[in-house]
Design a protein around this motif. Structure first.
Motif, PDB file in Angstrom:
ATOM      1  N   HIS A  45       9.542 -11.829  -1.841  1.00 40.23           N
ATOM      2  CA  HIS A  45       8.256 -12.360  -1.398  1.00 40.23           C
ATOM      3  C   HIS A  45       8.128 -13.842  -1.748  1.00 40.23           C
ATOM      4  O   HIS A  45       8.742 -14.313  -2.706  1.00 40.23           O
ATOM      5  CB  HIS A  45       7.108 -11.597  -2.064  1.00 40.23           C
ATOM      6  N   GLU A  91       0.805  -0.880  -7.632  1.00 38.47           N
ATOM      7  CA  GLU A  91       0.239  -0.174  -6.476  1.00 38.47           C
ATOM      8  C   GLU A  91       0.187  -1.067  -5.233  1.00 38.47           C
ATOM      9  O   GLU A  91       0.314  -0.590  -4.102  1.00 38.47           O
ATOM     10  CB  GLU A  91      -1.162   0.328  -6.810  1.00 38.47           C
ATOM     11  N   LEU A  92       0.003  -2.376  -5.450  1.00 35.77           N
ATOM     12  CA  LEU A  92      -0.128  -3.310  -4.341  1.00 35.77           C
ATOM     13  C   LEU A  92       1.209  -3.646  -3.703  1.00 35.77           C
ATOM     14  O   LEU A  92       1.311  -3.706  -2.460  1.00 35.77           O
ATOM     15  CB  LEU A  92      -0.800  -4.601  -4.839  1.00 35.77           C
ATOM     16  N   TYR A 141      -2.229 -13.881  -3.940  1.00 34.33           N
ATOM     17  CA  TYR A 141      -2.429 -12.910  -5.008  1.00 34.33           C
ATOM     18  C   TYR A 141      -2.107 -13.590  -6.341  1.00 34.33           C
ATOM     19  O   TYR A 141      -0.957 -13.953  -6.589  1.00 34.33           O
ATOM     20  CB  TYR A 141      -1.534 -11.686  -4.809  1.00 34.33           C
ATOM     21  N   PRO A 164       4.141  -2.288  -2.928  1.00 35.55           N
ATOM     22  CA  PRO A 164       4.748  -1.543  -1.810  1.00 35.55           C
ATOM     23  C   PRO A 164       4.000  -1.708  -0.489  1.00 35.55           C
ATOM     24  O   PRO A 164       4.563  -1.430   0.582  1.00 35.55           O
ATOM     25  CB  PRO A 164       4.689  -0.082  -2.290  1.00 35.55           C
ATOM     26  N   GLN A 165       2.759  -2.163  -0.549  1.00 39.23           N
ATOM     27  CA  GLN A 165       1.947  -2.289   0.670  1.00 39.23           C
ATOM     28  C   GLN A 165       2.068  -3.667   1.319  1.00 39.23           C
ATOM     29  O   GLN A 165       1.617  -3.860   2.450  1.00 39.23           O
ATOM     30  CB  GLN A 165       0.475  -2.028   0.335  1.00 39.23           C
ATOM     31  N   VAL A 166       2.658  -4.636   0.616  1.00 37.31           N
ATOM     32  CA  VAL A 166       2.721  -6.014   1.103  1.00 37.31           C
ATOM     33  C   VAL A 166       4.080  -6.281   1.728  1.00 37.31           C
ATOM     34  O   VAL A 166       5.116  -6.122   1.078  1.00 37.31           O
ATOM     35  CB  VAL A 166       2.458  -7.013  -0.039  1.00 37.31           C
ATOM     36  N   GLN A 167       4.076  -6.691   2.985  1.00 38.07           N
ATOM     37  CA  GLN A 167       5.313  -7.017   3.678  1.00 38.07           C
ATOM     38  C   GLN A 167       5.777  -8.427   3.292  1.00 38.07           C
ATOM     39  O   GLN A 167       4.961  -9.320   3.070  1.00 38.07           O
ATOM     40  CB  GLN A 167       5.099  -6.951   5.190  1.00 38.07           C
TER      41      GLN A 167
END
Length: 330
Positions: free
Chosen positions: A83, A53-54, A5, A56-59
């Motif tokens: 991360h 927005e992205l 990203y 919280p969705q990425v582990q």
């Protein structure tokens, strides 16, 4: 391979810059190798992901966030501390430090050396910017003698050298966005680029300096400053001439001589090949493998190399010596 990203503040005109365009190109190159996405974090774009927005969705450990916007780096590193993060280093001199868990991709050897000194325990890689395929010599007639872009150009060039030249040859001064820079370079015989004053006033370095390299690719003679990363590839007297040297007459007369008696055409392909797509893709593929391997290790081992420290005794001795020299001079 973890998804990539690439974070940029935005893609609107407000953020238009060489750094933004270079980051977009790097993301597009990465997309030829693996999953990669451009992500904005200050303003939303209908065509790109938005970091708030992205995130919280990425582990953790499933993706790599690539940060590059100098003044935003400390905040982004803190925000992304759970991360894997890579710093894509363009300009230098922002003053922040990076923990050794963050690999650094330097776009120039100048930046690579800076971070080699400032971050000796971080993984470091050289990943130069790309020269797009349209930047080549079209072998056509050139109707512009000397091309100058006002952005980043020194007050000396604009206020002294340009008036000197305008009395003697055809000078094109561009002060707006150029949608087809390759076409403009192919119309020009000489390209002037003098960014030393601009970067001095902004207190950071010339991170890459793509326009002179693109101009060389298009067959222009280049008169340029040689500050920062420009020294990666500019070689005064061989593939360029140094500008802002001694006096306006010296600069002007050399420019006019280059117009009247252009040097024999040189094969610039050896210089340019390092920055062409196929070369960068091969290098990028290796770097991505190394970075993913490094992040695998991070999950198993903590960093345990002691940070380099200045010897306090040597620091005091140097300070005392400088004070003594200052007294002698007065």
């Amino acid at each position: 391979m973890r998804s990539l990203y690439f974070l940029v503040p935005g893609v609107s005109k407000k953020f238009a810059s060489g750094g933004l365009f270079a980051e977009i190109k790097t993301c597009e190159l990465a997309q030829q190798l693996q999953s990669a996405h451009l992500v904005t974090y200050r303003e939303k774009s209908p065509d790109h992901l938005y970091l708030p927005e992205l995130l919280p969705q990425v582990q953790p450990q499933e993706a790599i966030f690539v940060v590059s916007w100098g003044f935003d780096i400390p905040r982004l590193v803190k925000q992304l501390r759970s991360h894997p993060v890579v710093y894509h280093a363009h300009s230098t001199g922002y003053g922040f430090k990076l923990p050794s868990r963050i690999p650094i991709w330097a776009v120039s050897r100048n930046s690579l050396g800076y971070w080699g000194q400032r971050a000796p325990n971080n993984p470091l890689f050289y990943l130069p910017n790309q020269i797009s395929p349209e930047f080549e010599n079209w072998q056509q007639e050139r109707d512009i003698d000397v091309l100058v872009q006002t952005r980043k150009t020194s007050s000396y060039v604009l206020q002294q050298l340009v008036p000197y030249l305008q009395q003697r040859c055809r000078v094109e001064v561009v002060n707006s966005f150029v949608p087809d820079l390759a076409a403009l370079f192919n119309r020009s015989k000489i390209y002037l680029y003098d960014s030393a004053e601009y970067w001095l006033n902004n207190a950071v370095s010339e991170g890459f300096g793509l326009p002179p390299l693109e101009a060389i690719a298009c067959g222009c003679q280049v008169f340029s400053s040689v500050n920062g990363a420009l020294a990666d590839y500019l070689d005064p007297g061989f593939n360029c001439q140094k500008i802002s040297t001694y006096c306006v007459e010296y600069d002007g007369d050399r420019l006019l001589a280059a117009l009247n008696n252009p040097p024999a055409a040189t094969n610039a392909q050896a210089l340019l090949q390092e920055y062409r797509t196929e070369t960068i893709l091969l290098r990028f593929a290796t770097i991505l493998q190394e970075v993913n391997h490094f992040f695998d290790y991070q999950g198993q081992y903590p960093g345990n190399i002691q940070l380099q420290r200045q010897n306090p005794l040597l620091v005091r001795l140097r300070l005392a010596l400088r004070q003594q020299l200052a007294r002698w001079r007065t």
